[in-house]
Design a protein around this motif. Structure first.
Motif, short mmCIF file in Angstrom:
data_model
loop_
_atom_site.label_atom_id
_atom_site.label_comp_id
_atom_site.label_asym_id
_atom_site.label_seq_id
_atom_site.Cartn_x
_atom_site.Cartn_y
_atom_site.Cartn_z
N ALA A 118 -4.67 -1.16 -4.75
CA ALA A 118 -4.86 0.14 -4.11
C ALA A 118 -5.04 1.25 -5.14
O ALA A 118 -5.69 2.28 -4.85
CB ALA A 118 -3.68 0.46 -3.20
N CYS A 119 -4.49 1.06 -6.34
CA CYS A 119 -4.57 2.09 -7.39
C CYS A 119 -5.73 1.86 -8.36
O CYS A 119 -5.86 2.61 -9.34
CB CYS A 119 -3.26 2.15 -8.17
SG CYS A 119 -1.85 2.80 -7.24
N VAL A 161 0.83 -1.21 0.00
CA VAL A 161 0.00 0.00 0.00
C VAL A 161 0.86 1.26 0.00
O VAL A 161 0.61 2.20 -0.77
CB VAL A 161 -0.94 0.00 1.23
CG1 VAL A 161 -1.67 1.34 1.34
CG2 VAL A 161 -1.94 -1.15 1.12
N ILE A 206 -0.81 -5.87 -4.42
CA ILE A 206 -1.58 -5.06 -3.46
C ILE A 206 -1.50 -3.58 -3.84
O ILE A 206 -2.49 -2.84 -3.74
CB ILE A 206 -1.05 -5.30 -2.04
CG1 ILE A 206 -1.44 -6.71 -1.58
CG2 ILE A 206 -1.58 -4.25 -1.06
CD1 ILE A 206 -0.82 -7.15 -0.30
N GLY A 207 -0.34 -3.13 -4.30
CA GLY A 207 -0.22 -1.75 -4.76
C GLY A 207 -1.13 -1.48 -5.94
O GLY A 207 -1.77 -0.40 -6.03
N GLY A 266 2.07 1.52 -3.90
CA GLY A 266 0.90 2.32 -4.24
C GLY A 266 1.08 3.81 -4.00
O GLY A 266 1.28 4.60 -4.92
#
Length: 320
Positions: free
Chosen positions: A204-205, A86, A200-201, A90
């Motif tokens: 998040a985007c 994150v 995960i990044g 992200g």
């Protein structure tokens, strides 16, 4: 009947050489990212550029993970994966892309290069790594070089308060992301940690999906190719080699190594963009490299154990 001889374990010097080679690969590719972001950033907004880059990185990392059959990392890795995913994959990429549009390149470079200093301080506080005198001295020299490079790169454009805040935010979340990733590398390989961190990044985007789709339709091919390059090399490859090296040293020393990036950026801008460096830029680049050399140097008297945590010993057997 013939038997296959058991291969001898790699020597400590071989481990150090591989870690050094991995760190150098990361530094060169991250330096090249600044050149590519210039092109891609003209056609893509900060969030869309971050999402496109992360999606390209996830595809490459995921494919390699499946081919190697490494599967999921250990349960103890997930806290660090989620946090670094994150923050670093992200928020950092969005904040950096946005900040560089609000301030000139020199100011951005000076502000973001606070990150390695924060990394060393956080590593000492949160990971118990300590602050060796050579590390502090080397980082001081390198940071002064980064400031000089920033002054040499600064143009006459204005720097907004928002841009300064975004660059500072990028420096803070960069340091937090690295420090949170370090313990996770004791429970999985660099490939595993960075594949799921990148995923995960990207998740998040996802709010930038609509913007990315609309901008892809209008963006020139060169900008799109640069975005893909950012995902494949400075993200997928460089983050994996970074994790490999980070598992074998301290967060502070790895952060100090990234001070070589401004010097390489000056050289790449000269070779690829025909931007002849000023004497001030050359001086700053040399200071950056000198500081990295000091921070990475070792005492000659007695063997020094760099990373005493037992969990890190397990990470040393993981290949990226």
């Amino acid at each position: 009947m013939t038997t296959t001889p058991t291969p001898l374990p790699a020597s400590p010097s071989a481990h150090r050489w591989r870690a050094t080679a991995a760190a150098c690969t990361t530094v060169v590719l991250w330096a090249s990212a600044f050149v590519s972001i210039r092109s891609a950033g003209e056609a893509y907004s900060p969030g869309a550029l971050a999402l496109g880059r992360l999606l390209a990185g996830v595809l490459v990392l995921g494919a390699i993970l499946l081919v190697r059959g490494e599967g999921l990392p250990g349960r103890g890795a997930w806290r660090g994966i989620v946090t670094s995913g994150v923050l670093w994959f992200g928020l950092y990429m969005v904040a950096l892309n946005w900040g560089e549009q609000e301030v000139d390149a020199g100011t951005a470079a000076m502000l973001v290069n606070i990150g390695p200093i924060l990394m060393a301080l956080m590593g000492a506080r949160m990971l118990g790594e300590g602050l060796p005198r050579r590390l502090l001295l080397g980082m001081g020299i390198s940071f002064s070089g980064a400031v000089v490079v920033g002054l040499a790169m600064s143009g006459h454009g204005s720097s907004s308060v928002l841009g300064v805040a975004l660059c500072l935010l990028a420096a803070v979340v960069y340091a937090l992301g690295v420090v949170s990733q370090k313990p996770a590398l004791a429970y999985g390989s660099s490939l595993q940690i960075n594949t799921f961190g990148c995923l995960i990044g990207a998740v998040a985007c996802l709010p930038f999906t609509g913007v990315l789709i609309s901008e892809v339709a209008d963006a020139p091919m060169a900008a799109t190719l640069n975005m893909i390059y950012l995902g494949v090399f400075p993200t997928a490859l460089a983050f994996t080699t970074w994790g490999y090296a980070l598992a074998r040293t301290t967060a502070g020393r790895m952060g100090a190594t990234t001070y070589a990036v401004p010097a390489i950026v000056v050289l790449m801008a000269w070779v690829l963009l025909d931007e002849v460096p000023t004497p001030l830029g050359v001086l700053g680049g040399l200071l950056c490299l000198a500081g990295v050399a000091v921070s990475r140097s070792r005492r000659r008297t007695g063997p020094a154990r760099e990373n005493p945590a037992p969990a890190d010993v397990a990470a040393r057997s993981d290949a990226p």
